[in-house]
Motif scaffolding. Structure first.
Motif, PDB file in Angstrom:
ATOM      1  N   CYS A 102       0.824  -1.204   0.000  1.00  0.00           N
ATOM      2  CA  CYS A 102       0.000   0.000   0.000  1.00  0.00           C
ATOM      3  C   CYS A 102       0.858   1.254   0.000  1.00  0.00           C
ATOM      4  O   CYS A 102       0.552   2.232  -0.706  1.00  0.00           O
ATOM      5  CB  CYS A 102      -0.922  -0.029   1.226  1.00  0.00           C
ATOM      6  SG  CYS A 102      -2.069   1.375   1.269  1.00  0.00           S
ATOM      7  N   PHE A 103       1.955   1.217   0.741  1.00  0.00           N
ATOM      8  CA  PHE A 103       2.856   2.370   0.775  1.00  0.00           C
ATOM      9  C   PHE A 103       3.498   2.602  -0.596  1.00  0.00           C
ATOM     10  O   PHE A 103       3.617   3.744  -1.051  1.00  0.00           O
ATOM     11  CB  PHE A 103       3.927   2.143   1.859  1.00  0.00           C
ATOM     12  CG  PHE A 103       4.927   3.238   1.917  1.00  0.00           C
ATOM     13  CD1 PHE A 103       4.629   4.459   2.536  1.00  0.00           C
ATOM     14  CD2 PHE A 103       6.201   3.069   1.359  1.00  0.00           C
ATOM     15  CE1 PHE A 103       5.573   5.478   2.586  1.00  0.00           C
ATOM     16  CE2 PHE A 103       7.140   4.088   1.403  1.00  0.00           C
ATOM     17  CZ  PHE A 103       6.819   5.308   2.027  1.00  0.00           C
ATOM     18  N   ASP A 104       3.917   1.537  -1.249  1.00  0.00           N
ATOM     19  CA  ASP A 104       4.520   1.677  -2.574  1.00  0.00           C
ATOM     20  C   ASP A 104       3.519   2.289  -3.562  1.00  0.00           C
ATOM     21  O   ASP A 104       3.896   3.154  -4.374  1.00  0.00           O
ATOM     22  CB  ASP A 104       4.994   0.312  -3.077  1.00  0.00           C
ATOM     23  CG  ASP A 104       6.175  -0.214  -2.260  1.00  0.00           C
ATOM     24  OD1 ASP A 104       6.862   0.617  -1.625  1.00  0.00           O
ATOM     25  OD2 ASP A 104       6.397  -1.447  -2.274  1.00  0.00           O
ATOM     26  N   ARG A 105       2.279   1.866  -3.504  1.00  0.00           N
ATOM     27  CA  ARG A 105       1.269   2.433  -4.400  1.00  0.00           C
ATOM     28  C   ARG A 105       1.038   3.907  -4.115  1.00  0.00           C
ATOM     29  O   ARG A 105       0.879   4.713  -5.033  1.00  0.00           O
ATOM     30  CB  ARG A 105      -0.036   1.642  -4.278  1.00  0.00           C
ATOM     31  CG  ARG A 105       0.026   0.262  -4.895  1.00  0.00           C
ATOM     32  CD  ARG A 105      -1.369  -0.325  -5.075  1.00  0.00           C
ATOM     33  NE  ARG A 105      -2.003  -0.545  -3.794  1.00  0.00           N
ATOM     34  CZ  ARG A 105      -1.951  -1.684  -3.098  1.00  0.00           C
ATOM     35  NH1 ARG A 105      -1.257  -2.729  -3.583  1.00  0.00           N
ATOM     36  NH2 ARG A 105      -2.594  -1.803  -1.944  1.00  0.00           N
ATOM     37  N   VAL A 106       1.060   4.265  -2.848  1.00  0.00           N
ATOM     38  CA  VAL A 106       0.874   5.674  -2.487  1.00  0.00           C
ATOM     39  C   VAL A 106       2.062   6.503  -2.964  1.00  0.00           C
ATOM     40  O   VAL A 106       1.889   7.643  -3.438  1.00  0.00           O
ATOM     41  CB  VAL A 106       0.674   5.811  -0.957  1.00  0.00           C
ATOM     42  CG1 VAL A 106       0.704   7.281  -0.539  1.00  0.00           C
ATOM     43  CG2 VAL A 106      -0.650   5.187  -0.538  1.00  0.00           C
ATOM     44  N   VAL A 107       3.271   5.947  -2.862  1.00  0.00           N
ATOM     45  CA  VAL A 107       4.454   6.670  -3.340  1.00  0.00           C
ATOM     46  C   VAL A 107       4.366   6.896  -4.844  1.00  0.00           C
ATOM     47  O   VAL A 107       4.664   7.992  -5.354  1.00  0.00           O
ATOM     48  CB  VAL A 107       5.727   5.889  -2.974  1.00  0.00           C
ATOM     49  CG1 VAL A 107       6.952   6.500  -3.663  1.00  0.00           C
ATOM     50  CG2 VAL A 107       5.942   5.913  -1.461  1.00  0.00           C
ATOM     51  N   VAL A 108       3.972   5.861  -5.588  1.00  0.00           N
ATOM     52  CA  VAL A 108       3.822   6.008  -7.044  1.00  0.00           C
ATOM     53  C   VAL A 108       2.780   7.057  -7.372  1.00  0.00           C
ATOM     54  O   VAL A 108       2.989   7.924  -8.248  1.00  0.00           O
ATOM     55  CB  VAL A 108       3.446   4.648  -7.674  1.00  0.00           C
ATOM     56  CG1 VAL A 108       3.076   4.834  -9.147  1.00  0.00           C
ATOM     57  CG2 VAL A 108       4.597   3.669  -7.547  1.00  0.00           C
ATOM     58  N   LEU A 109       1.655   7.030  -6.670  1.00  0.00           N
ATOM     59  CA  LEU A 109       0.604   8.016  -6.915  1.00  0.00           C
ATOM     60  C   LEU A 109       1.077   9.420  -6.560  1.00  0.00           C
ATOM     61  O   LEU A 109       0.810  10.378  -7.304  1.00  0.00           O
ATOM     62  CB  LEU A 109      -0.633   7.655  -6.101  1.00  0.00           C
ATOM     63  CG  LEU A 109      -1.813   8.617  -6.199  1.00  0.00           C
ATOM     64  CD1 LEU A 109      -2.314   8.706  -7.650  1.00  0.00           C
ATOM     65  CD2 LEU A 109      -2.954   8.176  -5.283  1.00  0.00           C
ATOM     66  N   HIS A 110       1.838   9.538  -5.469  1.00  0.00           N
ATOM     67  CA  HIS A 110       2.339  10.859  -5.060  1.00  0.00           C
ATOM     68  C   HIS A 110       3.300  11.409  -6.114  1.00  0.00           C
ATOM     69  O   HIS A 110       3.219  12.577  -6.517  1.00  0.00           O
ATOM     70  CB  HIS A 110       3.034  10.735  -3.685  1.00  0.00           C
ATOM     71  CG  HIS A 110       3.667  12.000  -3.247  1.00  0.00           C
ATOM     72  ND1 HIS A 110       5.009  12.292  -3.465  1.00  0.00           N
ATOM     73  CD2 HIS A 110       3.149  13.102  -2.602  1.00  0.00           C
ATOM     74  CE1 HIS A 110       5.311  13.476  -3.000  1.00  0.00           C
ATOM     75  NE2 HIS A 110       4.180  13.996  -2.430  1.00  0.00           N
ATOM     76  N   ASN A 111       4.226  10.556  -6.591  1.00  0.00           N
ATOM     77  CA  ASN A 111       5.187  11.020  -7.614  1.00  0.00           C
ATOM     78  C   ASN A 111       4.472  11.398  -8.913  1.00  0.00           C
ATOM     79  O   ASN A 111       4.852  12.365  -9.576  1.00  0.00           O
ATOM     80  CB  ASN A 111       6.210   9.927  -7.891  1.00  0.00           C
ATOM     81  CG  ASN A 111       7.135   9.696  -6.714  1.00  0.00           C
ATOM     82  OD1 ASN A 111       7.379  10.622  -5.913  1.00  0.00           O
ATOM     83  ND2 ASN A 111       7.654   8.477  -6.580  1.00  0.00           N
ATOM     84  N   HIS A 112       3.459  10.624  -9.260  1.00  0.00           N
ATOM     85  CA  HIS A 112       2.689  10.943 -10.464  1.00  0.00           C
ATOM     86  C   HIS A 112       2.006  12.293 -10.339  1.00  0.00           C
ATOM     87  O   HIS A 112       2.036  13.113 -11.273  1.00  0.00           O
ATOM     88  CB  HIS A 112       1.660   9.841 -10.706  1.00  0.00           C
ATOM     89  CG  HIS A 112       0.735  10.129 -11.842  1.00  0.00           C
ATOM     90  ND1 HIS A 112       1.153  10.272 -13.152  1.00  0.00           N
ATOM     91  CD2 HIS A 112      -0.624  10.322 -11.854  1.00  0.00           C
ATOM     92  CE1 HIS A 112       0.115  10.524 -13.939  1.00  0.00           C
ATOM     93  NE2 HIS A 112      -0.974  10.569 -13.167  1.00  0.00           N
ATOM     94  N   THR A 118       4.080  19.664 -11.615  1.00  0.00           N
ATOM     95  CA  THR A 118       5.257  20.334 -12.187  1.00  0.00           C
ATOM     96  C   THR A 118       5.017  20.689 -13.652  1.00  0.00           C
ATOM     97  O   THR A 118       5.356  21.790 -14.098  1.00  0.00           O
ATOM     98  CB  THR A 118       6.486  19.421 -12.047  1.00  0.00           C
ATOM     99  OG1 THR A 118       6.700  19.100 -10.661  1.00  0.00           O
ATOM    100  CG2 THR A 118       7.722  20.107 -12.600  1.00  0.00           C
ATOM    101  N   ASN A 119       4.430  19.762 -14.385  1.00  0.00           N
ATOM    102  CA  ASN A 119       4.143  20.032 -15.796  1.00  0.00           C
ATOM    103  C   ASN A 119       3.150  21.177 -15.959  1.00  0.00           C
ATOM    104  O   ASN A 119       3.297  22.020 -16.859  1.00  0.00           O
ATOM    105  CB  ASN A 119       3.599  18.765 -16.461  1.00  0.00           C
ATOM    106  CG  ASN A 119       4.669  17.699 -16.613  1.00  0.00           C
ATOM    107  OD1 ASN A 119       5.861  18.006 -16.733  1.00  0.00           O
ATOM    108  ND2 ASN A 119       4.252  16.438 -16.587  1.00  0.00           N
ATOM    109  N   GLU A 125       3.871  28.756 -16.980  1.00  0.00           N
ATOM    110  CA  GLU A 125       4.912  29.781 -17.000  1.00  0.00           C
ATOM    111  C   GLU A 125       5.536  29.957 -18.378  1.00  0.00           C
ATOM    112  O   GLU A 125       5.798  31.085 -18.809  1.00  0.00           O
ATOM    113  CB  GLU A 125       5.979  29.429 -15.966  1.00  0.00           C
ATOM    114  CG  GLU A 125       7.070  30.495 -15.827  1.00  0.00           C
ATOM    115  CD  GLU A 125       8.059  30.154 -14.731  1.00  0.00           C
ATOM    116  OE1 GLU A 125       9.029  30.927 -14.545  1.00  0.00           O
ATOM    117  OE2 GLU A 125       7.883  29.109 -14.062  1.00  0.00           O
ATOM    118  N   TYR A 126       5.760  28.860 -19.059  1.00  0.00           N
ATOM    119  CA  TYR A 126       6.484  28.931 -20.333  1.00  0.00           C
ATOM    120  C   TYR A 126       5.664  28.468 -21.528  1.00  0.00           C
ATOM    121  O   TYR A 126       6.132  28.577 -22.669  1.00  0.00           O
ATOM    122  CB  TYR A 126       7.752  28.072 -20.260  1.00  0.00           C
ATOM    123  CG  TYR A 126       8.687  28.451 -19.152  1.00  0.00           C
ATOM    124  CD1 TYR A 126       9.473  29.603 -19.241  1.00  0.00           C
ATOM    125  CD2 TYR A 126       8.780  27.648 -18.010  1.00  0.00           C
ATOM    126  CE1 TYR A 126      10.340  29.951 -18.216  1.00  0.00           C
ATOM    127  CE2 TYR A 126       9.641  27.987 -16.988  1.00  0.00           C
ATOM    128  CZ  TYR A 126      10.412  29.144 -17.085  1.00  0.00           C
ATOM    129  OH  TYR A 126      11.260  29.482 -16.064  1.00  0.00           O
TER     130      TYR A 126
END
Length: 254
Positions: A102-112, A118-119, A125-126
């Motif tokens: 569950c933690f790994d899935r949350v990390v993947v979702l957070h990074n996504h 960021t995009n 901005e640009y």
């Protein structure tokens, strides 16, 4: 003899009579007959020179071709890892492995989500300036593609005109050859007719001369019989002549 089954002998710019009744039906019948002989296969390149395309295939491509050959559906993209994941099931909440998953899935979702944010910030901005700078490039590409399209259309038109001119020239040559053929056939017919007439006249002359020869052969013996001399008188016996003279007596004196 070379195989000429694939040679197209039609001249669309020269051939006429397509609107004649029955022509369309005849053409349709020919197409249907050709389609009966044509048996399409999956490997439509089997008649082409074989090339070793396998050397350019990767393992992923080979696996994909194998999947297509077996008619298996393509695996769908898994978006579950980008979705909010619930807590582990109640019976697994004391299992550390379940909490790690569950933690790994949350990390993947957070990074996504961080990447998306960021995009979006970079685009805000640009993005406008990048698009303003990119528009001239797109316009140049558009002009280049339009120019290539015009050149291609002009080339197609030139090819069509060239093909039309060649077909018209071929049509004129075919018409000339056909007319010459008709004239030669007519002359041959006339020559044959004259030859037959001459042969008939020669036969008549031969029969005439044969008849004359036979007639002369029959007249020649008759002519020889008419020319033969008559038989001479029988010779007079001297004793008989003397006896006759004595009986007649001496000639009277003059």
């Amino acid at each position: 003899m070379a195989d000429i089954s694939g040679i197209v002998d039609a001249l669309p710019y020269v051939d006429a009579g397509y609107d004649t009744p029955g022509v369309r039906e005849a053409v349709t019948a020919l197409v249907e007959e050709e389609m009966k002989r044509y048996r399409p296969t999956k490997d439509y390149l089997q008649n082409v020179v074989s090339n070793k395309f396998e050397v350019f295939q990767t393992d992923l491509m080979k696996a994909e071709f194998q999947r297509m050959a077996e008619n298996k559906p393509m695996e769908k993209l898994d978006f579950k890892k980008y979705q909010q994941q619930p807590k582990p099931a109640i019976n697994r909440r004391r299992d550390p492995t379940a909490w790690e998953e569950c933690f790994d899935r949350v990390v993947v979702l957070h990074n996504h989500m961080v990447n998306r944010l960021t995009n979006l910030q970079l685009q805000a901005e640009y993005g406008a300036e990048i698009w303003r700078r990119y528009i001239p490039t797109v316009e140049r590409q558009l002009k280049q593609i339009e120019s290539e399209l015009r050149d291609t259309r002009n080339r197609i038109q030139e090819i069509n005109w060239e093909r039309k001119n060649k077909q018209l020239q071929a049509g004129e040559k075919l018409s000339y050859l056909e007319t010459s053929w008709v004239n030669l056939v007519a002359k041959n017919y006339e020559i044959e007719k004259v030859c037959l007439e001459l042969e008939e006249r020669i036969s008549e002359w031969e029969r005439f001369h044969e008849a004359k020869r036979l007639q002369k052969a029959q007249e020649k013996p008759n002519a020889q019989e008419s020319v033969r001399p008559k038989s001479l008188p029988a010779p007079v016996d001297d004793s008989v002549a003397t006896t006759d003279a004595e009986e007649i007596g001496p000639m009277p004196a003059t």
